[in-house]
Design an enzyme around this catalytic site. Structure first.
Site, PDB file in Angstrom:
ATOM      1  N   ARG A  46       0.895  -0.981   0.059  1.00 34.14           N
ATOM      2  CA  ARG A  46      -0.081  -0.134   0.270  1.00 34.14           C
ATOM      3  C   ARG A  46       0.778   0.870  -0.378  1.00 34.14           C
ATOM      4  O   ARG A  46       0.242   2.387  -0.859  1.00 34.14           O
ATOM      5  CB  ARG A  46      -0.507   0.363   0.941  1.00 34.14           C
ATOM      6  CG  ARG A  46      -1.171   1.509   1.625  1.00 34.14           C
ATOM      7  CD  ARG A  46      -2.969   1.427   2.355  1.00 34.14           C
ATOM      8  NE  ARG A  46      -3.413   0.353   2.959  1.00 34.14           N
ATOM      9  CZ  ARG A  46      -2.664   0.628   4.322  1.00 34.14           C
ATOM     10  NH1 ARG A  46      -1.562   1.859   4.465  1.00 34.14           N
ATOM     11  NH2 ARG A  46      -2.788  -0.331   5.111  1.00 34.14           N
ATOM     12  N   TYR A  98     -15.793  17.882 -14.041  1.00 35.86           N
ATOM     13  CA  TYR A  98     -16.592  16.173 -14.683  1.00 35.86           C
ATOM     14  C   TYR A  98     -17.335  16.172 -14.082  1.00 35.86           C
ATOM     15  O   TYR A  98     -17.032  16.961 -12.922  1.00 35.86           O
ATOM     16  CB  TYR A  98     -14.916  15.377 -14.487  1.00 35.86           C
ATOM     17  CG  TYR A  98     -15.687  13.657 -14.415  1.00 35.86           C
ATOM     18  CD1 TYR A  98     -15.695  13.665 -15.538  1.00 35.86           C
ATOM     19  CD2 TYR A  98     -15.349  13.001 -13.641  1.00 35.86           C
ATOM     20  CE1 TYR A  98     -16.057  12.560 -15.973  1.00 35.86           C
ATOM     21  CE2 TYR A  98     -15.777  11.811 -13.774  1.00 35.86           C
ATOM     22  CZ  TYR A  98     -15.891  11.456 -14.889  1.00 35.86           C
ATOM     23  OH  TYR A  98     -16.399   9.644 -14.713  1.00 35.86           O
ATOM     24  N   ASP A 170      -7.057  19.506 -13.762  1.00 37.31           N
ATOM     25  CA  ASP A 170      -7.363  17.923 -13.960  1.00 37.31           C
ATOM     26  C   ASP A 170      -6.531  17.843 -15.502  1.00 37.31           C
ATOM     27  O   ASP A 170      -7.740  18.848 -16.829  1.00 37.31           O
ATOM     28  CB  ASP A 170      -9.104  17.394 -13.591  1.00 37.31           C
ATOM     29  CG  ASP A 170      -9.407  16.619 -14.641  1.00 37.31           C
ATOM     30  OD1 ASP A 170      -8.604  15.298 -15.468  1.00 37.31           O
ATOM     31  OD2 ASP A 170     -10.679  15.546 -14.167  1.00 37.31           O
ATOM     32  N   LYS A 195      -8.592   7.100 -19.135  1.00 32.46           N
ATOM     33  CA  LYS A 195      -9.094   7.689 -20.340  1.00 32.46           C
ATOM     34  C   LYS A 195      -7.180   7.572 -21.211  1.00 32.46           C
ATOM     35  O   LYS A 195      -7.043   6.324 -21.999  1.00 32.46           O
ATOM     36  CB  LYS A 195      -9.329   9.253 -20.536  1.00 32.46           C
ATOM     37  CG  LYS A 195     -10.587   9.492 -19.338  1.00 32.46           C
ATOM     38  CD  LYS A 195     -11.682   8.606 -19.775  1.00 32.46           C
ATOM     39  CE  LYS A 195     -12.464   8.394 -18.739  1.00 32.46           C
ATOM     40  NZ  LYS A 195     -12.639   9.860 -17.642  1.00 32.46           N
TER      41      LYS A 195
HETATM   42  C1  LIG Z   1     -13.523  10.646 -16.583  1.00 42.91           C
HETATM   43  C2  LIG Z   1     -12.719  11.316 -15.883  1.00 42.91           C
HETATM   44  C3  LIG Z   1     -13.021  11.727 -15.060  1.00 42.91           C
HETATM   45  C4  LIG Z   1     -12.717  10.668 -13.338  1.00 42.91           C
HETATM   46  O1  LIG Z   1     -12.106   9.593 -13.671  1.00 42.91           O
HETATM   47  P1  LIG Z   1     -12.136   7.257 -13.628  1.00 42.91           P
HETATM   48  O2  LIG Z   1     -11.165   7.618 -13.825  1.00 42.91           O
HETATM   49  O3  LIG Z   1     -13.153   7.367 -13.705  1.00 42.91           O
HETATM   50  O4  LIG Z   1     -12.627   7.520 -12.007  1.00 42.91           O
HETATM   51  C5  LIG Z   1     -12.098  13.000 -13.907  1.00 42.91           C
HETATM   52  N1  LIG Z   1     -11.944  13.512 -14.762  1.00 42.91           N
HETATM   53  C6  LIG Z   1     -12.171  13.610 -16.225  1.00 42.91           C
HETATM   54  C7  LIG Z   1     -12.165  15.110 -17.632  1.00 42.91           C
HETATM   55  C8  LIG Z   1     -12.651  11.967 -16.863  1.00 42.91           C
HETATM   56  O5  LIG Z   1     -13.068  12.102 -17.877  1.00 42.91           O
END
Ligand SMILES: *Cc1c(COP(=O)(O)O)cnc(C)c1O
Length: 378
Positions: A46, A98, A170, A195
């Site tokens: 962890r 998001y 982000d 992504k």
């Molecule tokens: C998908 C996404 C998230 C969340 O990520 P997960 O891997 O699904 O938890 C956060 N910010 C953006 C811009 C996203 O496209």
């Protein structure tokens, strides 16, 4: 060293013990200790795991950061970052954040007394106007999801610095290949690595990156204490994805621009959102802070019936949530990625029931356009 070289020559690309070209998957929870009170570099997985460490090293390198932390999802990275704050703290957040981030702030962190204001950050004076005596951070996404609205990062960070706030970005949509917020003055960069970084629609992961030692210590503490870590198998897949990030993004971008131009020329398409289009609002600011326009093209049709027929007819793009995979993915933000926002709020932001979002994949551009063409004829 250029990005493509860095993404291959990470410092962990050769296994020291065997010379293997790649990082082994250390599928272990614990590590043998030398003697009472003395462990080697690793103690318990962890806290740290060699496969995760190699991944974290690569991500830090690519974002021009010094420390990175890998989490079990984008939301785990985002939520662990919000754990840096406490009762009475206030965060200014871009309004078209998001959906999951909006939800975790309004439904979960609000319970612990962390307050968030959602403002239109495309005008940076709105950020300054929202700052209160207890404001601790600003949280941004640019281009935002799904309308690809542009926030001027340099101006926003200047406001943050003036008020001694932590700035968080982000960077999921751009990836470190196209935009490096730390170089522009951000303190923390977050990703849903699910992504583009992973890139193959085969894992859920998140990362947080910084070059600030104090913040790194605090993030490292949360990662270990809260424990939302990424497992070694997924770390391995993510390392593998990073190696081809540049060439995937280059292809996506070329294809996405061609598709955005095609959609713009169609009578049945009401509006197209893509930062590569001359008409896109904020395009000049975007091109000064990013090296490209990415893979996501959003567009509006004229009515909800046409959307339904279009979705029924589209063949190549998967109709699904998520984005950034090798396969094109079409989604309907109104009831998918942004369903966790109240409808009245979605409508205020322009996330209407006629809006579609396409994450362009690695298929042939011509095949994708032919598919869009047959689906638009309805
Ligand atoms: C998908 C996404 C998230 C969340 O990520 P997960 O891997 O699904 O938890 C956060 N910010 C953006 C811009 C996203 O496209």
């Amino acid at each position: 060293m250029e990005f493509s070289t860095k993404s291959i020559h990470t410092g962990y690309h050769k296994d020291k013990a065997t010379g293997a070209l790649g990082v082994p998957i250390y599928q272990v929870s614990t590590f043998d200790q030398e003697k009472l009170g003395k462990h080697k570099e690793y103690e318990y997985a962890r806290s740290s795991n060699p496969t995760r460490k190699a991944l974290e090293h690569s991500i830090a390198l690519l974002e021009n950061g010094t420390h990175a932390f890998a989490f079990s999802s984008g939301m785990a990275a985002i939520s662990s970052t919000f754990c840096l704050f406490g009762t009475g703290d206030h965060i200014v957040v871009c309004e078209d954040v998001y959906g999951g981030t909006y939800r975790v702030l309004t439904k979960l962190f609000s319970k612990f007394g962390i307050e968030a204001s959602f403002v239109d950050t495309t005008d940076t004076s709105n950020i300054a106007n929202e700052i209160k005596s207890n404001t601790k951070a600003i949280y941004l996404e640019t281009p935002s999801n799904p309308l690809l609205k542009i926030t001027d990062l340099r101006k926003a960070f200047a406001v943050a610095k003036e008020h001694n706030l932590i700035s968080i970005v982000d960077n999921t949509f751009m990836t470190p290949y196209l935009q490096r917020p730390l170089d522009l003055g951000a303190d923390i960069v977050l990703h849903s690595a699910t992504k583009f970084l992973g890139g193959h629609s085969d894992l859920i992961a998140g990362v947080a990156v910084t070059r600030n030692d104090t913040i790194a210590k605090r993030l490292g503490f949360v990662q270990n204490a809260f424990g939302a870590i990424l497992g070694p198998q997924d770390c391995y897949l993510l390392i593998r994805g990073l190696k081809t990030l540049k060439i995937r993004m280059d292809y996506y971008e070329q294809s996405a621009l061609t598709i955005a131009l095609y959609l713009s020329s169609q009578e049945s398409v009401k509006k197209v959102y893509y930062p590569g289009l001359n008409t896109h609002v904020g395009r000049d600011i975007h091109s000064e802070q990013a090296q490209g326009n990415g893979a996501v093209v959003s567009f509006e049709l004229y009515d909800a019936d046409s959307v339904e027929r279009f979705v029924k007819k589209i063949k190549l793009a998967a109709f699904a949530v998520s984005l950034g995979g090798v396969e094109s993915i079409l989604s309907y933000p109104f009831t998918m990625s942004h369903a966790s926002m109240p409808e009245i709020y979605r409508r205020k932001l322009g996330i209407s029931d006629t809006l579609l979002r396409l994450s362009v994949g690695l298929e042939s551009t011509q095949d994708l356009i032919a598919d869009l063409e047959q689906a638009l004829k309805n």
